[in-house]
Design a protein around this motif. Structure first.
Motif, PDB file in Angstrom:
ATOM      1  N   ASN A   1       0.802  -1.225   0.000  1.00 48.17           N
ATOM      2  CA  ASN A   1       0.000   0.000   0.000  1.00 48.17           C
ATOM      3  C   ASN A   1       0.836   1.277   0.000  1.00 48.17           C
ATOM      4  OD1 ASN A   1      -2.510  -1.250  -0.179  1.00 48.17           O
ATOM      5  ND2 ASN A   1      -2.620  -1.582   2.024  1.00 48.17           N
ATOM      6  N   ARG A   2       2.163   1.147  -0.003  1.00 45.56           N
ATOM      7  CA  ARG A   2       3.036   2.305  -0.223  1.00 45.56           C
ATOM      8  C   ARG A   2       3.304   2.527  -1.717  1.00 45.56           C
ATOM      9  NH1 ARG A   2       6.150   4.563   3.930  1.00 45.56           N
ATOM     10  NH2 ARG A   2       5.143   4.150   5.934  1.00 45.56           N
TER      11      ARG A   2
ATOM     12  N   ALA B   1      -0.938  -0.521  -4.977  1.00 44.87           N
ATOM     13  CA  ALA B   1      -1.862  -0.395  -3.846  1.00 44.87           C
ATOM     14  C   ALA B   1      -3.286  -0.731  -4.275  1.00 44.87           C
ATOM     15  CB  ALA B   1      -1.805   1.025  -3.286  1.00 44.87           C
TER      16      ALA B   1
ATOM     17  N   THR C   1       0.367   6.033   3.385  1.00 46.75           N
ATOM     18  CA  THR C   1       0.031   5.147   2.272  1.00 46.75           C
ATOM     19  C   THR C   1       0.045   5.923   0.958  1.00 46.75           C
ATOM     20  OG1 THR C   1      -2.349   5.546   2.427  1.00 46.75           O
ATOM     21  CG2 THR C   1      -1.438   3.775   3.790  1.00 46.75           C
TER      22      THR C   1
END
Length: 604
Positions: free
Chosen positions: A303-304, A309, A599
């Motif tokens: 999710n970075r 993501a 994120t």
């Protein structure tokens, strides 16, 4: 052109008629003084104080993240590794400069190391972005350090090459090999059950960690090392060579030389890592019977990445698991240690075995595909390697070493390492709940002779989720009550919204979401005597209480929590400092327990 050295005339730095447009080396990312030439002039003044000449300052700068700490014995070999990395960098025309970041050790972080993982990722990201670096070698090892560095490195998006400190060697106690930390837990359980005495537990304490390095079993540190190889960011033997071996130093030197090449080609993590890279990582996770913590960490790492993501979810882990067998015979799911895995061929042997299940088109930090790298590095199995790293036709466990469960008790999911169950009947079990509200309540009552518990009870630990503790502690391995341990009970069905060590085993449901700290959490509504059903084959986790009764409990609980939060100021937003930031910003386990503002998508 890749690998081509760009010559810089130092006199150009003082030519005010020429704008400074460099995006590499010392001249990138200048400090904001309003005068770029003065910024560069000042930077050179101070870097020359360290003894660097103009020739050195004209070369690509490779940063080395130094996580050495007196409180981190897993990283005791970092000084030697840094020297080897520097050698590799300098031999290939780069300039190595090391810098410190936060270092986290599992046993020396209060309240938990997980509480500090996101802080370390922020430190890593911001120091990479702030300093004039063309690439970074990130030296990590202990459980949360590698995930933190990958999270921060992907967000910073400069070429990053992880280098782990490596596993420790096993020790010996009364002629039997022992090692942290699976044997820490099994010996402690035996001591609690009265099977060994105080003299025995003190003696084995001296042997469980006989060298520096990370835990010598397939715990979280080793799992994340193997996963990092599968992502294509580390050499094949980089996951398993012992911390105290010469091989570990050679890997460090190789990583330094690889970093210079990655800098020249500008191979950033966001350009290399794809959905297929992460599918390979999850395949390896299932095949090694890796730590459940890796699920949380991989979700945070995924999710970075702006392009990945949302494409990987908990369901992805379960889907991959259904077609991936457990192949590696290592504790806690098997019998051996990381040094045995290394001697059996390590990740090279495993990846060759898994080739039919891998996305071989995924790229690596070396500029090739995984398939090309495997083709260039053949492996010929031998008896020992095939015994420890099983062929697909003869697995230790047919499928789904790690499973994802859902139901009214965990509508957003929960995780179990089914392969580590010590009592297989518990994988399909219904029993009465014995509820502990938090770790203090558990410590107070777990060994009470009058505790109404049997071997068929379901032990429930609430209040240990990302916010509830805070920091999602590794408290999910709820101890077997001593009165049952004395009767020979080795395993029970246990459930929590927390985590467990990757070195631990048992029939244990973890990461239940939403966590019990949330007012509307069904898990938070479980009461003593409630009937709980767990069915791994059906992927089911159910509280056998009517919807009407659950709704009533949530109303009562929400009102009570509002009163508690008002009197204790523990409601989100009322805490100061890092804890306040943590409680306001951390997301739930199925999203990686990262801060929402870190994120790729940012806060909701």
């Amino acid at each position: 052109m890749e690998g081509e050295e760009i010559k810089v005339d130092p006199q150009d730095d003082y030519d005010l008629s020429r704008p400074l447009t460099a995006t590499t080396g010392l001249r990138q990312g200048l400090t904001s003084y309003g005068d770029a030439h003065f910024s560069l002039f000042l930077r050179k003044v101070f870097i020359k104080a360290a003894g660097y000449g103009e020739d050195a300052l004209s070369r690509p700068i490779i940063g080395i993240i130094n996580t050495h700490s007196g409180f981190n014995p897993c990283h005791a070999n970092v000084p030697q590794l840094m020297e080897a990395v520097k050698r590799g960098i300098h031999l290939h025309g780069g300039l190595a400069i090391d810098f410190p970041t936060i270092s986290i050790h599992e046993a020396f972080a209060s309240p938990t190391s997980m509480y500090l993982r996101n802080l370390m990722s922020m430190d890593t990201e911001e120091m990479i972005k702030a300093q004039p670096l063309d690439a970074v070698v990130a030296i990590g090892g202990c459980d949360k350090t590698v995930p933190a560095q990958l999270m921060g490195g992907i967000s910073a998006n400069k070429p990053i090459l992880p280098l782990v400190t490596g596993p420790m060697m096993p020790g010996s106690h009364r002629g039997t090999r022992v090692g942290a930390c699976t044997d820490c837990r099994s010996n402690w359980a035996a001591y609690r059950a009265g099977e060994i005495d105080m003299e025995d537990i003190a003696a084995v304490n001296d042997e469980l960690a006989p060298t520096s390095g990370t835990c010598g079993v397939m715990g979280t540190a080793s799992t994340m090392a193997c996963v990092t190889v599968a992502l294509g960011l580390m050499p094949f033997d980089g996951a398993s060579a012992a911390a105290v071996s010469s091989a570990r130093l050679r890997i460090a030197e190789q990583t330094g030389s690889n970093a210079v090449a990655a800098a020249a080609a500008q191979r950033s993590p966001q350009s290399i890592l794809t959905k297929e890279s992460f599918l390979n990582a999850i395949t390896v996770l299932q095949a090694i019977g890796g730590s459940t913590n890796a699920v949380v960490h991989l979700m945070a790492i995924v999710n970075r990445h702006p392009q990945v993501a949302g494409s990987i979810t908990l369901e992805t882990f379960d889907e991959v698991g259904r077609k991936t067998p457990l192949l590696v015979d290592l504790k806690p799911s098997g019998d051996n240690y990381m040094t045995d895995f290394h001697n059996a061929g390590g990740m090279l042997a495993l990846l060759h075995t898994l080739k039919p299940l891998l996305h071989l088109e995924a790229r690596t930090i070396h500029g090739k595909t995984l398939g090309e790298e495997l083709e260039a590095t053949p492996f010929k199995p031998f008896k020992y390697s095939s015994d420890l790293i099983r062929p697909l036709s003869n697995p230790l466990y047919a499928e789904s070493a790690l499973v994802v469960l859902r139901g009214n008790l965990a509508p957003r999911g929960a995780v179990m390492k089914a392969a580590a169950s010590k009592e297989r009947r518990l994988l399909s079990h219904t029993g009465r709940a014995v509820v502990f509200k938090n770790t203090a309540d558990m410590a107070l009552r777990i060994d009470d002779p009058d505790l109404p518990v049997t071997k068929d009870s379901v032990l429930i630990l609430q209040g240990v989720g990302p916010v509830g503790n805070p920091g999602m502690p590794e408290a999910g391995v709820i101890p077997i009550p001593r009165k049952l341990g004395a009767q020979g009970v080795k395993d029970m069905l246990r459930m929590s919204d927390g985590r467990m060590s990757g070195t631990a085993g048992g029939t244990i449901v973890l990461h239940i979401s939403p966590e019990s700290a949330q007012p509307d959490s069904v898990f938070g509504c479980v009461e003593d005597g409630d009937l709980i059903e767990c069915d791994v084959e059906k992927r089911l986790l159910r509280l056998h209480v009517s919807d009407e009764e659950i709704a009533r409990r949530i109303v009562v609980r929400t009102a009570a929590k509002k009163k508690e939060d008002f009197t204790t100021k523990r409601i989100r937003g009322k805490q100061r400092g890092y804890r306040g930031l943590y409680e306001r910003s951390v997301n739930q386990a199925e999203e990686g327990a990262d801060f929402d503002f870190l994120t790729a998508l940012g806060p909701a």
